[in-house]
Design an enzyme around this catalytic site. Structure first.
Site, PDB file in Angstrom:
ATOM      1  N   GLU A  14       0.083  10.623   4.104  1.00 25.94           N
ATOM      2  CA  GLU A  14      -0.595  11.774   3.999  1.00 25.94           C
ATOM      3  C   GLU A  14      -1.362  12.685   5.195  1.00 25.94           C
ATOM      4  O   GLU A  14      -0.381  11.187   6.533  1.00 25.94           O
ATOM      5  CB  GLU A  14      -2.155  11.555   3.355  1.00 25.94           C
ATOM      6  N   LYS A  27      -9.027  20.612   5.729  1.00 22.37           N
ATOM      7  CA  LYS A  27      -8.513  19.210   5.068  1.00 22.37           C
ATOM      8  C   LYS A  27      -8.123  19.686   3.351  1.00 22.37           C
ATOM      9  O   LYS A  27      -8.894  20.644   3.606  1.00 22.37           O
ATOM     10  CB  LYS A  27      -9.915  18.696   4.838  1.00 22.37           C
ATOM     11  N   VAL A  67      -4.818  13.278   0.085  1.00 22.96           N
ATOM     12  CA  VAL A  67      -4.196  12.591  -1.303  1.00 22.96           C
ATOM     13  C   VAL A  67      -3.371  12.876  -2.578  1.00 22.96           C
ATOM     14  O   VAL A  67      -2.343  13.448  -2.671  1.00 22.96           O
ATOM     15  CB  VAL A  67      -4.496  10.816  -1.775  1.00 22.96           C
ATOM     16  N   ASP A  95     -20.028  14.557  -7.689  1.00 23.68           N
ATOM     17  CA  ASP A  95     -18.699  14.555  -6.770  1.00 23.68           C
ATOM     18  C   ASP A  95     -17.485  13.524  -7.172  1.00 23.68           C
ATOM     19  O   ASP A  95     -17.858  12.062  -6.981  1.00 23.68           O
ATOM     20  CB  ASP A  95     -19.415  14.533  -5.973  1.00 23.68           C
ATOM     21  N   SER A 130     -13.394  12.855  -6.779  1.00 23.36           N
ATOM     22  CA  SER A 130     -12.373  13.155  -6.057  1.00 23.36           C
ATOM     23  C   SER A 130     -11.758  14.206  -6.657  1.00 23.36           C
ATOM     24  O   SER A 130     -10.730  13.385  -7.057  1.00 23.36           O
ATOM     25  CB  SER A 130     -11.829  12.101  -4.705  1.00 23.36           C
ATOM     26  N   ALA A 131     -10.522  15.048  -6.054  1.00 26.49           N
ATOM     27  CA  ALA A 131      -9.465  15.711  -6.264  1.00 26.49           C
ATOM     28  C   ALA A 131      -7.890  14.988  -6.954  1.00 26.49           C
ATOM     29  O   ALA A 131      -7.295  14.850  -7.372  1.00 26.49           O
ATOM     30  CB  ALA A 131      -8.799  17.105  -6.263  1.00 26.49           C
ATOM     31  N   ASP A 132      -8.071  13.757  -5.892  1.00 28.57           N
ATOM     32  CA  ASP A 132      -7.444  12.852  -6.274  1.00 28.57           C
ATOM     33  C   ASP A 132      -7.358  12.019  -7.700  1.00 28.57           C
ATOM     34  O   ASP A 132      -5.961  12.270  -7.641  1.00 28.57           O
ATOM     35  CB  ASP A 132      -7.823  11.824  -4.842  1.00 28.57           C
ATOM     36  N   LYS A 155     -13.133   1.527  -1.153  1.00 26.07           N
ATOM     37  CA  LYS A 155     -14.418   1.386  -1.032  1.00 26.07           C
ATOM     38  C   LYS A 155     -15.489   1.759  -1.924  1.00 26.07           C
ATOM     39  O   LYS A 155     -15.814   2.749  -2.373  1.00 26.07           O
ATOM     40  CB  LYS A 155     -14.445   1.842   1.030  1.00 26.07           C
TER      41      LYS A 155
HETATM   42  N1  PSU Z   1     -10.302   7.143   2.074  1.00 25.64           N
HETATM   43  C1  PSU Z   1     -10.082   6.608   3.480  1.00 25.64           C
HETATM   44  N2  PSU Z   1      -9.343   7.467   4.166  1.00 25.64           N
HETATM   45  C2  PSU Z   1      -9.421   9.390   4.436  1.00 25.64           C
HETATM   46  C3  PSU Z   1      -9.425   9.618   3.270  1.00 25.64           C
HETATM   47  C4  PSU Z   1     -10.403   8.900   1.965  1.00 25.64           C
HETATM   48  O1  PSU Z   1     -10.037   5.600   3.829  1.00 25.64           O
HETATM   49  O2  PSU Z   1      -8.757   9.211   5.253  1.00 25.64           O
HETATM   50  C5  PSU Z   1      -8.672  10.952   3.016  1.00 25.64           C
HETATM   51  C6  PSU Z   1      -8.136  10.957   2.231  1.00 25.64           C
HETATM   52  O3  PSU Z   1      -7.075  12.038   2.214  1.00 25.64           O
HETATM   53  C7  PSU Z   1      -8.365  11.273   0.761  1.00 25.64           C
HETATM   54  C8  PSU Z   1      -9.377  12.366   1.213  1.00 25.64           C
HETATM   55  O4  PSU Z   1      -7.658  11.745   0.100  1.00 25.64           O
HETATM   56  O5  PSU Z   1     -10.106  11.612   1.665  1.00 25.64           O
HETATM   57  C9  PSU Z   1     -10.366  11.837   0.204  1.00 25.64           C
HETATM   58  O6  PSU Z   1     -11.402  12.873  -0.273  1.00 25.64           O
HETATM   59  P1  PSU Z   1     -12.946  13.644  -1.247  1.00 25.64           P
HETATM   60  O7  PSU Z   1     -13.463  12.011  -1.121  1.00 25.64           O
HETATM   61  O8  PSU Z   1     -14.011  14.798  -0.481  1.00 25.64           O
HETATM   62  O9  PSU Z   1     -11.887  13.131  -2.214  1.00 25.64           O
HETATM   63 MN    MN Z   2     -16.034  15.374  -3.477  1.00 25.62          MN
END
Ligand code: PSU
Ligand code: MN
Length: 306
Positions: A25, A87, A107, A139, A141-143, A160
Site C-alpha cells: 500500500e 489519503k 488497505v 469509527d 475502518s473501511a479496511d 494496535k
Molecule cells: N496502521 C498503521 N500504519 C498505517 C495505517 C494503519 O500502522 O499507515 C494506514 C493504512 O493505510 C490503513 C489506514 O489502511 O491507515 C486506516 O485508516 P483508517 O483508520 O482511517 O481507516
Molecule cells: Mn475511521
C-alpha cells in the site's frame, strides 16, 4: 474499469510469466511514516519481496490512474509530499480518479486495486479496525468492510491498541473473515507479540497458509483473509511502555478534537514522538517481516495453482 488500471512493466512481465506478486500500500508511505524513512522503507520492502522470490507491486493513484507498481520517482514523490497527498480509501476512489488527482491508497483501496490486477497477497504493517469508543463515534475502518467482498489476503502485524482489539475481532467474525496467526495462537498487537486475544487459526508454515487460501477459493468464499505475523522479538516493545504512549496519544487526540480520517495518521505520528522514534523502528521491522512472509506465501500459493 481497466481504462484506469496501469501496470508497471515489471508487474506486467510477472503476470505474463505467472510469477508470484505481492501488493504493497502507499498510505503507509505518505501518512504512516516520516520522510525520508518512508521512502527508504518502501524501497527496501520491494527488495525483500524480490529476495524471497516474488515481484513487488506498490499501489497508488497517480494523476487519476490506478498504478500497480510504482517507479522510484513516484515513490519519492509520495514520500516527500507526505500528508499533502490525499489519503484514499474505497469511498475516495471515484473522486480522486475523476479529478485526475494523486492519492495514497489505504488497505481498503489497495485491496480493491490489487483484486482488479489479480493479485492475491498484500503485505502491510497494520490495518484499520474498530476504534476504541466506536459505540459513540461509529469509527470503524473501511479496511474491515473491504475484507467482506475482496478476495485479497493481507499480511499484517495484528491490530494496535489504538483500536479496540476485541471489537475488531468480533466484527471480522460476523463478516466471515478468518484471522490466521503465523506461529501464534495470540493475536499480535503490532508493537508487541502478545495480546489478551486469540486468533482463529494458528498456522505454522507459509505453505499451510497458502493451502488455506487456495481452499477458501475452491470453496468460492469471496472474503479476504487477515494473516497476522508477530513483530520480531528483538524489536518488540514492552507492553507497559507502548500502552502508556498510546493512552497519551489518545488523550491528546481527544483534546485537539481530531476525528475521521485524520485519526490514524495523527496517532501514529504522536506515538513516534512519544517513544522518541522507537515505535518507528518497530514499525519498519515488522513491515519487513511481513513482506518476507507474504512473499513466501505468494511463492507457495503460486505452486498450488493449476
Ligand atoms: N496502521 C498503521 N500504519 C498505517 C495505517 C494503519 O500502522 O499507515 C494506514 C493504512 O493505510 C490503513 C489506514 O489502511 O491507515 C486506516 O485508516 P483508517 O483508520 O482511517 O481507516
Ligand atoms: Mn475511521
Amino acid at each position: 474499469m481497466n481504462n484506469y488500471l496501469e501496470l508497471s512493466t515489471e508487474v506486467k512481465e510477472a503476470q505474463a510469466n505467472n510469477l508470484p506478486i505481492v501488493a504493497l500500500e502507499s498510505t503507509i508511505i505518505s501518512h504512516g511514516m516520516p520522510y525520508p524513512k518512508n521512502v527508504e522503507t518502501a524501497k527496501h520492502c520491494e527488495q525483500i519481496i524480490r529476495d524471497n522470490g516474488a515481484i513487488p507491486a506498490t499501489i497508488a493513484i497517480i494523476d487519476g490512474k490506478l498504478k500497480v507498481g510504482l517507479t522510484n520517482d513516484e515513490l519519492l514523490f509520495l514520500g516527500k509530499e507526505g500528508q499533502a497527498v490525499q489519503k484514499t480509501s474505497r469511498r475516495d476512489l471515484a473522486h480522486v480518479i475523476s479529478k485526475r488527482l494523486t492519492g495514497a491508497t489505504t488497505v481498503s483501496a489497495t485491496m480493491y486495486i490489487a483484486a482488479l490486477a489479480g493479485i492475491k497477497l498484500f503485505a502491510t504493517g497494520g490495518i484499520g479496525g474498530v476504534h476504541r469508543n466506536a459505540e459513540d463515534t461509529f469509527d470503524i475502518s473501511a479496511d474491515l468492510e473491504e475484507f467482506k467482498t475482496t478476495s485479497v489476503n493481507v499480511v499484517c502485524a495484528g491490530a494496535k491498541s489504538i483500536l479496540d482489539l476485541g471489537k475488531t475481532l468480533e466484527y471480522l467474525e460476523t463478516n466471515g473473515i478468518s484471522v490466521i496467526g503465523y506461529n501464534t495462537f495470540m493475536l499480535p498487537a503490532f508493537y508487541t507479540r502478545e495480546s489478551d486475544y486469540t486468533v482463529d487459526f494458528n498456522l505454522k508454515t507459509p505453505s499451510e497458509i497458502a493451502r488455506f487460501i487456495h481452499t477458501k477459493e475452491t470453496l468460492d468464499l469471496p472474503e479476504g483473509t487477515l494473516i497476522t505475523n508477530p513483530i520480531p522479538k528483538d524489536k518488540s516493545f514492552c507492553k507497559e511502555k507502548i500502552d502508556s504512549a498510546i493512552e497519551n496519544a489518545l488523550a491528546e487526540m481527544t483534546n485537539l478534537g481530531i476525528k475521521g480520517k485524520e485519526t490514524t495518521p495523527f496517532l501514529l505520528e504522536k506515538i513516534v514522538e512519544l517513544t522518541k522514534g522507537k515505535s518507528l523502528e518497530a514499525n519498519i521491522a515488522l513491515v519487513y517481516n511481513n513482506c518476507e512472509l507474504a512473499a513466501k506465501i505468494a511463492v507457495s500459493y503460486n505452486e498450488m495453482r493449476d
